[in-house]
Structures are given as structure tokens and as C-alpha cells.
Design a protein around this motif. Structure first.
Motif, PDB file in Angstrom:
ATOM      1  N   LEU A 153      64.611 -46.974   3.264  1.00 53.98           N
ATOM      2  CA  LEU A 153      64.089 -48.599   3.558  1.00 53.98           C
ATOM      3  C   LEU A 153      66.098 -49.324   3.098  1.00 53.98           C
ATOM      4  O   LEU A 153      66.142 -49.395   1.577  1.00 53.98           O
ATOM      5  N   LEU A 154      65.549 -50.795   3.726  1.00 62.93           N
ATOM      6  CA  LEU A 154      66.800 -51.064   3.621  1.00 62.93           C
ATOM      7  C   LEU A 154      66.356 -52.565   3.065  1.00 62.93           C
ATOM      8  O   LEU A 154      65.625 -53.528   3.352  1.00 62.93           O
ATOM      9  N   THR A 155      66.510 -52.743   1.356  1.00 60.71           N
ATOM     10  CA  THR A 155      65.004 -54.004   1.567  1.00 60.71           C
ATOM     11  C   THR A 155      65.261 -55.227   0.962  1.00 60.71           C
ATOM     12  O   THR A 155      65.343 -56.125  -0.044  1.00 60.71           O
ATOM     13  N   GLY A 156      66.100 -55.634   1.818  1.00 61.12           N
ATOM     14  CA  GLY A 156      66.558 -57.214   1.504  1.00 61.12           C
ATOM     15  C   GLY A 156      67.596 -57.116   0.855  1.00 61.12           C
ATOM     16  O   GLY A 156      68.602 -56.984   0.798  1.00 61.12           O
ATOM     17  N   GLN A 204      66.033 -45.402  -1.087  1.00 62.95           N
ATOM     18  CA  GLN A 204      65.914 -47.045  -0.728  1.00 62.95           C
ATOM     19  C   GLN A 204      67.503 -47.643  -1.016  1.00 62.95           C
ATOM     20  O   GLN A 204      67.710 -47.734  -2.526  1.00 62.95           O
ATOM     21  N   LEU A 205      67.650 -49.027  -0.784  1.00 62.05           N
ATOM     22  CA  LEU A 205      69.032 -49.019  -0.373  1.00 62.05           C
ATOM     23  C   LEU A 205      69.010 -50.854  -0.823  1.00 62.05           C
ATOM     24  O   LEU A 205      67.381 -51.368   0.284  1.00 62.05           O
ATOM     25  N   THR A 206      69.359 -51.840  -1.936  1.00 58.72           N
ATOM     26  CA  THR A 206      68.750 -53.323  -1.678  1.00 58.72           C
ATOM     27  C   THR A 206      69.257 -54.070  -1.928  1.00 58.72           C
ATOM     28  O   THR A 206      71.043 -53.334  -2.490  1.00 58.72           O
ATOM     29  N   ASP A 207      70.209 -55.064  -1.508  1.00 58.91           N
ATOM     30  CA  ASP A 207      70.946 -56.328  -2.531  1.00 58.91           C
ATOM     31  C   ASP A 207      72.442 -55.696  -1.687  1.00 58.91           C
ATOM     32  O   ASP A 207      72.772 -55.828  -2.984  1.00 58.91           O
ATOM     33  N   ILE A 208      72.696 -55.199  -0.272  1.00 60.97           N
ATOM     34  CA  ILE A 208      73.683 -55.073  -0.208  1.00 60.97           C
ATOM     35  C   ILE A 208      74.669 -56.471   0.160  1.00 60.97           C
ATOM     36  O   ILE A 208      76.090 -56.261  -0.090  1.00 60.97           O
ATOM     37  N   HIS A 209      74.869 -57.496   0.624  1.00 59.16           N
ATOM     38  CA  HIS A 209      75.185 -58.542   0.491  1.00 59.16           C
ATOM     39  C   HIS A 209      76.643 -58.866   0.959  1.00 59.16           C
ATOM     40  O   HIS A 209      77.797 -58.733   0.509  1.00 59.16           O
ATOM     41  N   ILE A 210      76.787 -58.165   2.252  1.00 60.91           N
ATOM     42  CA  ILE A 210      77.776 -57.522   3.214  1.00 60.91           C
ATOM     43  C   ILE A 210      78.022 -58.965   3.614  1.00 60.91           C
ATOM     44  O   ILE A 210      77.618 -59.550   4.272  1.00 60.91           O
ATOM     45  N   PRO A 232      71.018 -38.311   9.964  1.00 61.40           N
ATOM     46  CA  PRO A 232      69.994 -37.374  10.208  1.00 61.40           C
ATOM     47  C   PRO A 232      68.374 -37.820   9.586  1.00 61.40           C
ATOM     48  O   PRO A 232      67.929 -36.955   9.263  1.00 61.40           O
ATOM     49  N   PHE A 233      68.217 -39.463   9.159  1.00 59.05           N
ATOM     50  CA  PHE A 233      66.824 -39.946   8.787  1.00 59.05           C
ATOM     51  C   PHE A 233      66.856 -40.944   9.216  1.00 59.05           C
ATOM     52  O   PHE A 233      67.918 -41.795   9.378  1.00 59.05           O
ATOM     53  N   PRO A 234      65.388 -41.535   9.598  1.00 57.63           N
ATOM     54  CA  PRO A 234      65.135 -42.963  10.484  1.00 57.63           C
ATOM     55  C   PRO A 234      65.847 -43.812   9.178  1.00 57.63           C
ATOM     56  O   PRO A 234      65.487 -43.621   7.907  1.00 57.63           O
ATOM     57  N   VAL A 235      66.314 -45.380   9.652  1.00 54.34           N
ATOM     58  CA  VAL A 235      66.688 -46.282   8.887  1.00 54.34           C
ATOM     59  C   VAL A 235      65.747 -46.974   9.141  1.00 54.34           C
ATOM     60  O   VAL A 235      65.146 -47.703  10.062  1.00 54.34           O
ATOM     61  N   PHE A 236      64.977 -48.057   7.958  1.00 49.43           N
ATOM     62  CA  PHE A 236      64.341 -49.491   7.856  1.00 49.43           C
ATOM     63  C   PHE A 236      64.387 -50.180   7.367  1.00 49.43           C
ATOM     64  O   PHE A 236      64.472 -50.409   5.853  1.00 49.43           O
ATOM     65  N   PRO A 237      64.901 -51.583   8.332  1.00 47.43           N
ATOM     66  CA  PRO A 237      65.284 -52.596   7.638  1.00 47.43           C
ATOM     67  C   PRO A 237      63.853 -53.605   6.881  1.00 47.43           C
ATOM     68  O   PRO A 237      63.745 -53.576   8.076  1.00 47.43           O
ATOM     69  N   MET A 238      64.558 -54.094   6.459  1.00 46.98           N
ATOM     70  CA  MET A 238      63.446 -54.943   5.602  1.00 46.98           C
ATOM     71  C   MET A 238      64.380 -56.785   5.373  1.00 46.98           C
ATOM     72  O   MET A 238      65.157 -57.109   5.016  1.00 46.98           O
ATOM     73  N   ALA A 239      63.431 -57.778   5.334  1.00 42.94           N
ATOM     74  CA  ALA A 239      64.698 -59.167   4.999  1.00 42.94           C
ATOM     75  C   ALA A 239      64.157 -59.461   3.892  1.00 42.94           C
ATOM     76  O   ALA A 239      63.284 -59.219   3.220  1.00 42.94           O
ATOM     77  N   CYS A 282      63.891 -51.214  14.717  1.00 43.13           N
ATOM     78  CA  CYS A 282      63.018 -51.977  13.908  1.00 43.13           C
ATOM     79  C   CYS A 282      61.615 -51.856  14.628  1.00 43.13           C
ATOM     80  O   CYS A 282      61.280 -53.319  15.439  1.00 43.13           O
ATOM     81  N   PRO A 283      60.456 -51.554  13.579  1.00 45.84           N
ATOM     82  CA  PRO A 283      58.507 -52.218  13.746  1.00 45.84           C
ATOM     83  C   PRO A 283      58.629 -53.729  13.231  1.00 45.84           C
ATOM     84  O   PRO A 283      59.726 -53.765  12.549  1.00 45.84           O
ATOM     85  N   GLU A 284      58.132 -54.273  14.480  1.00 46.35           N
ATOM     86  CA  GLU A 284      57.592 -55.857  13.860  1.00 46.35           C
ATOM     87  C   GLU A 284      56.620 -56.816  14.073  1.00 46.35           C
ATOM     88  O   GLU A 284      55.916 -55.278  14.871  1.00 46.35           O
ATOM     89  N   ASP A 285      56.329 -57.650  14.016  1.00 48.57           N
ATOM     90  CA  ASP A 285      54.542 -57.513  14.356  1.00 48.57           C
ATOM     91  C   ASP A 285      54.990 -59.256  14.518  1.00 48.57           C
ATOM     92  O   ASP A 285      55.025 -60.066  13.068  1.00 48.57           O
ATOM     93  N   GLY A 286      54.822 -59.836  15.380  1.00 49.28           N
ATOM     94  CA  GLY A 286      55.445 -61.177  15.796  1.00 49.28           C
ATOM     95  C   GLY A 286      56.251 -62.125  15.137  1.00 49.28           C
ATOM     96  O   GLY A 286      57.941 -61.896  14.798  1.00 49.28           O
ATOM     97  N   GLU A 287      56.013 -62.964  14.457  1.00 50.80           N
ATOM     98  CA  GLU A 287      57.341 -63.418  13.712  1.00 50.80           C
ATOM     99  C   GLU A 287      57.812 -63.143  12.309  1.00 50.80           C
ATOM    100  O   GLU A 287      59.384 -63.439  12.439  1.00 50.80           O
ATOM    101  N   PHE A 288      56.753 -61.803  11.669  1.00 53.23           N
ATOM    102  CA  PHE A 288      57.865 -61.712  10.373  1.00 53.23           C
ATOM    103  C   PHE A 288      58.472 -59.954  10.700  1.00 53.23           C
ATOM    104  O   PHE A 288      57.418 -59.602  11.966  1.00 53.23           O
ATOM    105  N   VAL A 289      58.923 -59.383  10.352  1.00 56.00           N
ATOM    106  CA  VAL A 289      59.265 -58.113  10.271  1.00 56.00           C
ATOM    107  C   VAL A 289      58.936 -57.581   8.829  1.00 56.00           C
ATOM    108  O   VAL A 289      59.169 -57.312   7.763  1.00 56.00           O
ATOM    109  N   HIS A 290      57.381 -57.129   9.299  1.00 53.70           N
ATOM    110  CA  HIS A 290      56.703 -56.251   8.330  1.00 53.70           C
ATOM    111  C   HIS A 290      55.913 -55.319   9.285  1.00 53.70           C
ATOM    112  O   HIS A 290      55.737 -55.248  10.538  1.00 53.70           O
TER     113      HIS A 290
END
Length: 282
Positions: A45-48, A5-11, A70-77, A93-101
Motif C-alpha cells: 500500500l502506498l498511503t499518500g 506500507q510506504l508513505t509520504d514519498i514526495h517525488i 511480484p506483488f500487487p501495488v495499491f496507491p492512495m491519495a 487501481c480500484p476506485e469509486d466515482g470521485e474518490f480513490v477509495h
């Protein structure tokens, strides 16, 4: 199974700086360490708060190094992100309508990635639609161990200027959905830019250290009308989490990335120590 899990990168905090930006350099240092480390995760997981301004250029800089991962990457907002630009940068990235969940299923474990982003708001959000979506996902497999990842922690850390109000409606709504759901093994978050551990409605909860600079640990109340020159942000080393799921147990490790010397390696003269330690386990 091993989840990074990587989080809060703020590029993009320094507009136009590109790869010379401090946040980008911290990100590459952290990612390169993860990729070069012997503990190769099964997924990342990239958790926002992946970018500072939600712009396409920053997402492009973020996504480019994953081409040969070498592994899948899943981003979050997170609250600094933009769902549309995020989806363009990560079209798989999987998604469900309006939200990225979405839900990830691996080795008898469900990983539910929640979207707590609301445009124009610094704090979290969890509307009725998202609450129903989560309730439906939990109902689908009530006996399967489940981890929940979300950007905003639904708890009070004591860092006054970063915390939500304790009576926020979204936190109560989230609590109503997860209460009594015994398959939830843990909740893992970002947003606070420093690690801490607590629980929410009886569920273990932790926050992963940020890749971007760290929020200073100061638990005194803040007077918004009187600046007191306290430290707010510090240049501590970036970090990430490795969540190990094995035999039905979750263990979370936090790894910080910086310059330090290794004091011992596994050399022949240390074999007696190793034999002694392993003997105690037999």
C-alpha cells in the motif's frame, strides 16, 4: 498475510531533478530494500503524498519500478497528490466515482483504503459521501476483521504545526462512523513523517515513518508570529511498515533503511542458543 506500507514519498520536490532527486533516491533505496528483504509482502500500500506536486512526470517515476513487482501495488491519495494523474499512472487501481477509495479482501481480512484528500487543503477531509461509503462497507461484513488505511491521522500527535484542530468536523464525522465497529482491528496512517502509536475511539492507531525526510520531534507549542529556529525537518533514514496478520492478530513492524553493520548471523556456533530459545516454547 503480510502487508507492506510506504508513505509520504514526495517525488518531485526538486522540480526537474528526475532520478537524481534526493526523495527519489530515498524511495528507490527503500523499495529496493523491501524487494530484496526475505519478508516478501502479499501486497504493498502506498498511503499518500506519493508526489510533491501531483504531476504526471513524478507519478511516472514512482510507478515505473513496480512493473516487475511480484506483488500487487495499491496507491492512495494524500494532500500533495492529484487523483487524475494518480489514476493514469495506476490504471488498475480500484476506485469509486470521485474518490480513490476501495476494499481489498485477502485471507479472511478486509483492508479498507480511505480517501482523505481535499484539493487545496493540507489537512484531512471526510465528507458526508465518504462517511456513507465507509458506513456501507462496514455494514457489509460486520464480523470480518478489518484494517483501515488512510493518509491523514484523525488524532493530535503533539507536533503542533502538523496537527489538525481537535474539533475539526471531518474527524468527528469519521469518529461517528467507526465508533462501535468492533470488527476494526486497527487504523494505519501516514502524513506525519514519523512513527507514533495511539488509539482513536478505542481503536489502535499508528502512523508509519515516511520515505521522504522526517518531521523533527518537537512537542513545544508553535508561535506562528515568532520563529524560534527550532528543527522542523531532519534527514533521518527512510522507513516503511510491515503489517503481519496471522491467526486473528495484527503485529506492525517498522523497518528503517540505512547503512549499519550486522552484528550476528545464524552460524553453527549459535545453534545452542537457538535450541535453548525454542526449547522454552515447547
Amino acid at each position: 498475510m503480510l502487508i507492506a506500507q510506504l508513505t509520504d514519498i514526495h517525488i518531485g520536490f526538486e522540480r526537474g531533478a528526475g532520478e537524481a532527486e534526493m526523495n527519489y533516491r530515498r524511495y528507490r533505496t527503500t523499495l529496493d530494500y523491501l524487494l530484496g528483504h526475505p519478508n516478501t509482502p502479499d501486497l504493498l500500500l502506498l498511503t499518500g503524498d506519493l508526489t510533491e506536486h501531483g504531476d504526471a512526470e513524478s507519478y511516472s517515476l514512482l510507478a515505473a519500478p513496480f512493473a516487475d513487482c511480484p506483488f500487487p501495488v495499491f496507491p492512495m491519495a494524500g494532500n500533495h497528490d492529484n487523483r487524475g494523474a494518480l489514476r493514469k499512472a495506476f490504471p488498475d487501481c480500484p476506485e469509486d466515482g470521485e474518490f480513490v477509495h476501495y476494499v481489498i479482501e485477502r485471507e479472511g481480512l478486509r483492508v479498507i483504503c480511505l480517501d482523505t484528500f481535499e484539493p487545496g487543503r493540507h489537512g484531512g477531509a471526510f465528507c458526508d459521501n465518504r462517511a456513507q461509503w465507509l458506513a456501507d462497507r462496514l455494514t457489509e461484513q460486520p464480523d470480518t476483521p478489518t484494517l483501515i488505511f488512510m493518509h491523514h491521522p484523525p488524532v493530535i500527535s503533539g507536533i503542533d504545526w502538523m496537527d489538525p484542530s481537535p474539533d475539526e468536523a471531518w474527524i468527528a464525522r469519521f469518529g461517528e462512523v467507526v465508533t462501535g465497529q468492533h470488527q476494526i482491528a486497527a487504523i494505519r496512517c501516514g502524513h506525519l513523517h514519523r512513527p507514533f502509536y495511539t488509539s482513536f475511539r478505542g481503536i489502535p492507531l499508528s502512523v508509519t515513518p515516511s520515505v521522504a525526510p522526517t518531521i523533527a520531534l518537537d512537542l513545544r507549542p508553535v508561535d506562528k508570529d515568532h520563529p524560534d529556529r527550532r528543527d522542523l525537518v531532519s534527514k533521518e533514514p527512510p522507513g516503511y511498515a510491515l503489517h503481519r496478520w496471522h491467526d486473528g492478530q495484527l503485529v506492525t513492524h517498522h523497518q528503517f533503511v540505512g547503512e549499519w553493520k550486522t552484528l550476528a548471523t545464524y552460524e553453527p556456533h549459535l545453534q545452542p542458543m537457538m535450541f535453548e530459545m525454542f526449547a522454552e516454547r515447547e
